[in-house]
Structure formats: C-alpha cells, structure tokens
Scaffold this motif. Structure first.
Motif, PDB file in Angstrom:
ATOM      1  N   GLN A  83       0.835  -1.202   0.000  1.00  0.00           N
ATOM      2  CA  GLN A  83       0.000   0.000   0.000  1.00  0.00           C
ATOM      3  C   GLN A  83       0.872   1.255   0.000  1.00  0.00           C
ATOM      4  O   GLN A  83       0.615   2.207  -0.749  1.00  0.00           O
ATOM      5  CB  GLN A  83      -0.921   0.001   1.219  1.00  0.00           C
ATOM      6  N   LYS A 110      -7.362  -3.436   0.383  1.00  0.00           N
ATOM      7  CA  LYS A 110      -7.504  -2.216  -0.434  1.00  0.00           C
ATOM      8  C   LYS A 110      -6.968  -2.387  -1.857  1.00  0.00           C
ATOM      9  O   LYS A 110      -7.462  -1.758  -2.783  1.00  0.00           O
ATOM     10  CB  LYS A 110      -6.829  -1.014   0.240  1.00  0.00           C
ATOM     11  N   ILE A 111      -5.965  -3.203  -2.044  1.00  0.00           N
ATOM     12  CA  ILE A 111      -5.383  -3.416  -3.368  1.00  0.00           C
ATOM     13  C   ILE A 111      -6.057  -4.629  -4.012  1.00  0.00           C
ATOM     14  O   ILE A 111      -6.126  -5.691  -3.394  1.00  0.00           O
ATOM     15  CB  ILE A 111      -3.866  -3.666  -3.269  1.00  0.00           C
TER      16      ILE A 111
END
Length: 378
Positions: A83, A110-111
């Motif tokens: 991140q 999140k990725i």
C-alpha cells in the motif's frame, strides 16, 4: 502510465510457475509497466533459485524472509508495504500467498488481488498440506480474479462455485527467442559428461514429488535399459522424494545410468541434447517444461492429464499415454526410441508454441484481466 504489480511467490525451485512468472515480468517491463517479484522464504535461506535467475535476467526482485506457516502478521506487513509503495495489484502465484493474502478481507487489503493457480496437488487427507489446501480453496473466493493455466483445471473447482469467482483461463507463455538462444549454451560439466558417456539420454524434469510420477519413470527405465543398454536417464529437480528416488535407483541397480543433478540452470540446452522428455505426471496444469520441449523440437511422451494432451494437439505434436504403469510406460518409451520418423510431430509442436503459447499472448491476457478488475473497483 504503466501498472504497478506486486507478484508474490514462495518458490521451491525453478519450475513451471517460476519460469512463467519470470516471462510475464519480463514482458510487463518491456511494455513500460512496473512489476516486482516478492520472493518469500524462511529466514535461514540466503538466495532462492528464482531470485538468482531474476537477477541474471535483470528483473526486479525482492527477497522477503519470514517464519513459515500461517504467518498472518508478516502477511499484513507485506500488504501495508505494498500500500505504501502504491502497488495497484497483488498477484499471487501459489497456495501460500493465496492463503496469506486471501484471508484478509478486501476492505483491509484495499489493493485488488489476483491469483494464478498453476496446478493442484492432492495431499494425503488430514495431513498438514491437506489443511492448507482446504484453506486455499476458501481463500481464493476473496480474490478479485482467478487464473487457471489450463481449461482442464476447471474440474478442480466445484461447478456450483464457479459463478462466484472471476475465472479466466490463461495458458502459460514462453519467451521463445530467449529459449532458443539459451539452448545453444554449454551445459554444466557434470551433466555434459553424463550425456557424453551414454548413447542416448531420456529426461524427467520437475519437482521431486509424488504427483510427478518419477517412481513410475524409474521402474519403466529399468525395462528400457534391457532394450537400450547404453541409455541414460536424467531427473532434474529437487524435492521431498529425492531420498526415496535415490533408494529406488539403487534397488533397481541403475546408479550408473541415472543422474539426479538437482536444479539445472539451463534446461533448454539439456532438452536440446535429449532424445526424449517423459512426463508421467498424476496431475498437471500446463507445464512450462513441456512447452520448452515443444519449442526446441524435443520428442515428448506425456500422461493424459491436465492441459498436456490439448497442448500437443491430442497427439499431433507428441505422444500421450493413457497409463503410467511402468510396463506400459516402458513399452511407449521403447517404441518412441525406435521411431526415427518423429520430425513431423516435433515441427507441429514448435509451430503450436509460437501460435498459442508465447509470452506476448500470455501478457495480453493478463493485462486484459488487470484492466477488468480495475474497472470493477472504480
């Protein structure tokens, strides 16, 4: 602007998955993207084969040492590092990172995360590896994209579950020009001396594990020796079955005719000098070694599993055996070694690799998947 992709692998050698990853990263670099190989390993390991090969090729690689097992703390460190470095995709190659990354919910990662399933190994029920397999089957449902290297692998995923997964079939691809160049390079002295001291050489290449069927190959080779006394067998690779295979070699009185050199840094050059590659696997996806042999026009004999029969045009480009029992396997090997008219098949195989299994075609398909996944997230 190029894509930033973090490829995650805990590699046990330099086999199909590793070679496919190196080809993909090379092609991504050629197109202006920013891939990175994160190679995990236990703290005592200085350098893994994939790391040294990536350095030789000038590819970006980071050695990440961590204690083995279900190390979620270290997996979280990797995610946070990715991140911070603004990676746009996490791309897992192998069950370890499927588990370590897939167990974290998407909102924490999140990725976007993608996995390539290079093949399934069916461990003994209730063993430690079997438990990891079960966790892996659950973890992939948290991936944003699931790549199978062979259409036949769809059978490993229950039909009722496929609809909930973003599945694509992307065959492995080769850098064919580099492969042919490397096939002309000199081999290590030990291997070359063994080849020179035998009238013909048969190859088995892969991880020394049960599913590769090398015990069947050794027993079959024992019969082949009665027909071709000057034949030699080279088993390239490392794995947990080394001791068992060495014991079987001694039991069959084949120690002078069998070489087990461990890893070979130049498989293409070895394939170039071999009379026959035999792959008596119990399970496979689409082995890079098979594609390499096809590109170099080395005759092949494979079991009827995974994508191998399709890659060979169901017999147009090589020979497929329905049985890997030693007697039947030996008969097939003997027949091929007596056959001096294999050129038509090997030429078909070489053309098929250029047409269907190039690194360029593979990379196009992965970039399409990345863009699709990115679109789903916006």
């Amino acid at each position: 602007m190029g894509l930033k992709v973090l490829h995650l692998i805990d590699s046990g050698g330099l086999y199909g998955a590793e070679k496919m990853l190196l080809n993909l990263v090379q092609e991504q670099l050629n197109r202006g993207h920013e891939p990175m190989i994160l190679s995990a390993g236990e703290p005592h390991i200085e350098e893994k084969p994939i790391e040294s090969e990536a350095k030789r090729l000038g590819l970006p690689v980071m050695a990440w040492r961590m204690t083995p097992g279900l190390n979620l703390k270290e997996a979280w460190r990797i995610i946070k590092w990715a991140q911070a470095k603004n990676y746009q995709f996490l791309h897992s190659h192998g069950f370890k990172f499927n588990v370590l990354i897939g167990l974290f919910p998407r909102f924490l990662r999140k990725i976007p995360s993608i996995t390539t399933l290079h093949g399934y190994v069916h461990a003994r029920r209730f063993s430690k590896m079997w438990v990891y397999e079960c966790i892996d089957r659950v973890a992939i449902y948290r991936m944003d994209g699931v790549v199978l290297v062979a259409e036949a692998m769809k059978g490993e995923i229950p039909e009722r579950s496929r609809a909930s997964l973003n599945i694509r079939v992307i065959p492995n691809g080769l850098n064919i020009a580099d492969l042919k160049k490397r096939s002309t390079v000199a081999l290590e002295d030990q291997i070359q001396q063994f080849i020179n001291s035998h009238e013909l050489v048969i190859l088995g290449i892969g991880r020394l594990s049960r599913e590769k069927g090398f015990d069947h190959l050794l027993r079959a080779f024992h019969k082949v020796k009665s027909e071709f006394p000057g034949a030699g067998l080279i088993l390239v690779g490392e794995g947990k079955q080394r001791d068992a295979l060495e014991g079987l070699t001694a039991e069959l009185d084949l120690s002078e005719a069998v070489l087990m050199p461990g890893y070979c840094s130049n498989v293409p050059a070895l394939l170039k000098q071999a009379r026959l590659l035999v792959m008596p696997s119990l399970t496979e996806g689409l082995p890079i070694t098979l594609l390499e042999a096809m590109a170099i026009e080395t005759p092949v004999l494979v079991s009827a599993v995974g994508e191998m029969p399709k890659a060979l045009g169901y017999g147009k480009g090589g020979h497929i055996t329905q049985s890997i029992e030693p007697a039947e396997l030996a008969d097939a090997m003997i027949a091929l070694l007596h056959n001096s008219c294999l050129k038509k098949k090997t030429e078909w195989a070489a053309q098929a690799v250029v047409r269907d299994y190039s690194a360029e075609a593979m990379t196009n398909n992965y970039l399409s998947l990345y863009n699709t996944v990115a679109g789903q997230k916006t």
